[in-house]
Write an enzyme that holds these catalytic residues in place. Structure first.
Site, PDB file in Angstrom:
ATOM      1  CB  THR A 217      -0.692  -0.415  14.749  1.00 29.11           C
ATOM      2  OG1 THR A 217       1.103  -1.504  15.245  1.00 29.11           O
ATOM      3  CG2 THR A 217      -0.276  -0.893  13.134  1.00 29.11           C
TER       4      THR A 217
ATOM      5  CG  ASP B 289       4.943  -6.260  -3.511  1.00 24.39           C
ATOM      6  OD1 ASP B 289       5.617  -5.882  -2.916  1.00 24.39           O
ATOM      7  OD2 ASP B 289       3.987  -5.822  -3.441  1.00 24.39           O
TER       8      ASP B 289
ATOM      9  NE  ARG C  20       2.166  -6.626   4.641  1.00 22.31           N
ATOM     10  CZ  ARG C  20       1.048  -6.532   4.926  1.00 22.31           C
ATOM     11  NH1 ARG C  20       0.858  -7.278   6.252  1.00 22.31           N
ATOM     12  NH2 ARG C  20       0.355  -5.517   5.072  1.00 22.31           N
TER      13      ARG C  20
ATOM     14  CE  LYS D 213       3.255  -7.090   0.962  1.00 25.91           C
ATOM     15  NZ  LYS D 213       2.649  -6.761  -0.529  1.00 25.91           N
ATOM     16  CG  PHE D 214      11.403  -8.402  -1.708  1.00 24.04           C
ATOM     17  CD1 PHE D 214       9.915  -9.395  -1.505  1.00 24.04           C
ATOM     18  CD2 PHE D 214      11.968  -9.719  -3.125  1.00 24.04           C
ATOM     19  CE1 PHE D 214       9.811 -10.185  -1.734  1.00 24.04           C
ATOM     20  CE2 PHE D 214      11.277 -10.065  -4.023  1.00 24.04           C
ATOM     21  CZ  PHE D 214      10.442 -11.145  -2.615  1.00 24.04           C
TER      22      PHE D 214
ATOM     23  NE  ARG E 116       6.664   6.914   1.984  1.00 20.24           N
ATOM     24  CZ  ARG E 116       6.154   5.977   2.404  1.00 20.24           C
ATOM     25  NH1 ARG E 116       6.831   5.143   1.605  1.00 20.24           N
ATOM     26  NH2 ARG E 116       5.552   5.660   3.430  1.00 20.24           N
TER      27      ARG E 116
ATOM     28  CG  HIS F  37       0.266   6.204  -1.607  1.00 21.13           C
ATOM     29  ND1 HIS F  37      -0.197   5.448  -1.149  1.00 21.13           N
ATOM     30  CD2 HIS F  37       1.299   5.563  -2.161  1.00 21.13           C
ATOM     31  CE1 HIS F  37       0.165   4.096  -1.144  1.00 21.13           C
ATOM     32  NE2 HIS F  37       1.401   4.377  -1.723  1.00 21.13           N
TER      33      HIS F  37
ATOM     34  CE1 TYR G  49       7.074  -3.394   4.400  1.00 19.35           C
ATOM     35  CE2 TYR G  49       5.828  -2.788   2.557  1.00 19.35           C
ATOM     36  CZ  TYR G  49       5.690  -3.573   3.347  1.00 19.35           C
ATOM     37  OH  TYR G  49       4.410  -4.172   2.871  1.00 19.35           O
TER      38      TYR G  49
END
Length: 480
Positions: free
Chosen positions: A256, A194, A247, A197-198, A63, A133, A200
């Site tokens: 998952t 956002d 995504r 997302k770009f 992270r 978080h 990760y």
């Protein structure tokens, strides 16, 4: 005017780092005040994808680097808007600094093992306690500022925290802030598009070696603020569709993954067994203690001499050794683990609206007479929901577009006019069934199939559990 402020910086005050996704990233003095703290450096010890690296070995990025990436992209986004619309929108250095800091600090309050900590572990030990978080990130920021005497204006600090809380779950808190478009950059609660997302999507895809054909640069280049909202050129509707499709594919194939979820289930049991002795969950409202909690908690349990942790240690040993019950693999992934995956089904779309979670009791009550009688504790059932961020609807329905840079009107694009190749449904619920004992795989798999016949009138899983797997698991126990 504020938007015309001189934002040029002396490079002697900047620190340069090389990111493997975005290349050269420049860190400014204020951001370094936060980065060079033990609380931020903790992010180095939080794997971005938690235990996924036990299935995808390359997924060991942290992270820390993701936060640097979001910081950089947030700066690129706000500066791009400022270049073309800065005077019109009144964008000033205050806006630029706060957006970038929000990108840097948006995950500072994250727990260990990705989202497993707050979505799977905490509900087991603190049921009813709504912890997130994002909320902890806000508390951690205040703690860092106080602990390290960081010189930052109170209004600037408030803006940073509001930007972090601008996700869909918290959007009501920021119903109509000034310059609402700024809240679309880091954590977009309106459209889901956002820079978080770009980063990760690109970073996780590279780490797992699965490729990524979504290019966020096209959206960064064509975005435009209209009526206080970030909009996109109509010609980019397929790029946006590809963002959400990529995504969803990451969720299905990586986040998952059946084996990842099985290992996570075991890790949750480890933390639950150790919680009473170590007080793992006691720190979730105390930033001064929470920052000391990271992925190394497993190693702390594993190497402890405390006899109260024996059960947890034994379970970690099973994870480390994959319990050696069987080997299941494919050309991409090979893994061994204790929980035995039996099968899965995708809930039929006509049953999604009134779907109730399937339980272990549902499975064992569907067992036909046989040589063994299943107990609830023999079966684990998990339900995974995957969507395109807009429940069962197309994410395009929430996005505003414009024709060209001379147009003054924004509009939405009707999905049925885009392509007949796009999905008509945008949500999956996947039910996965596991056996805790290898010699019961056949019985659990058969009971699961019988449950489907009773509930849906047909078998809805893609394929039956291979007979070879059923026999192999039973034989492997006999050889112990």
């Amino acid at each position: 005017m504020a938007a015309m402020e001189n934002d040029f910086q002396d490079r002697r005050n900047l620190k340069l780092v090389h990111d493997n996704v975005h290349g050269i990233v420049y860190l400014e003095p204020l951001s370094l005040n936060f980065i060079d703290t033990e609380q931020f450096q903790r992010l180095r010890d939080l794997k971005q994808l938690g235990l996924t690296s036990m299935v995808y070995p390359g997924a060991v990025h942290s992270r820390f680097e993701h936060s640097l990436g979001v910081y950089w992209l947030a700066g690129e986004a706000i500066n791009k808007i400022k270049t073309y619309q800065g005077e019109e929108l009144g964008i000033d250095s205050f806006d630029v600094r706060t957006v970038k800091l929000a990108g840097l600090l948006h995950d500072i309050g994250h727990g260990p093992f990705s989202h497993m900590f707050e979505s799977a572990f905490l509900p087991r030990v603190h049921s009813g306690d709504k912890w997130s978080h994002e909320d902890m990130s806000v508390k951690m920021i205040d703690y860092i500022v106080d602990e390290h005497h960081i010189d930052i204006d109170s209004e600037e600090l408030k803006r940073v925290k509001d930007l972090i809380l601008a996700s869909s779950k918290h959007v009501a808190q920021n119903a109509a802030p000034e310059k609402r478009f700024l809240y679309d950059i880091v954590a977009n609660g309106r459209t889901g598009i956002d820079v978080d997302k770009f980063d990760y999507i690109e970073r996780d895809s590279r780490a797992c070696g699965i490729g990524c054909n979504f290019h966020f640069e096209r959206l960064m280049e064509t975005m435009r603020v209209m009526e206080d909202e970030i909009c996109y050129r109509a010609s980019e509707y397929l790029t946006i569709n590809k963002l959400f499709m990529t995504r969803a594919n990451l969720h299905r194939t990586v986040y998952t993954h059946a084996k990842v979820k099985a290992i996570e289930l075991m890790a949750v049991d480890v933390l639950c067994k150790a919680n009473a002795e170590l007080g793992i969950a006691d720190s979730i409202h105390k930033p001064s203690e929470f920052w000391k909690l990271d992925d190394s908690i497993l190693k702390k349990i594993e190497t402890s001499d405390n006899p109260e942790l024996k059960e947890a240690k034994d379970l970690i040993l099973r994870i480390r050794r994959r319990d050696l019950y069987q080997i299941r693999g494919n050309p991409i992934v090979t893994t061994l683990f204790a929980l035995q995956f039996c099968n899965e089904l995708t809930v039929p779309k006509d049953r999604l609206h009134n779907f109730n979670d399937i339980t272990a009791k549902d499975i064992i009550c569907s067992q036909k007479a046989g040589n063994v009688t299943l107990q609830e504790e023999d079966v684990v059932v998990i339900t995974v929901k995957i969507d395109w961020t807009n429940d069962r609807n197309s994410p395009l329905e929430r996005v505003h577009f414009f024709n060209d840079y001379e147009s003054t009107d924004k509009f939405r694009i009707q999905v049925d006019r885009v392509s007949h190749l796009l999905p008509a449904f945008y949500q999956d619920k996947i039910v996965r069934v596991y056996s805790k004992k290898p010699n019961l795989v056949a019985a659990v798999a058969d009971a699961f199939e019988n449950y489907q016949l009773k509930t849906y009138g047909r078998i809805v899983q893609v394929h039956s559990t291979p007979e070879k797997k059923k026999k192999r698991t039973a034989r492997s126990l006999a050889l112990q």
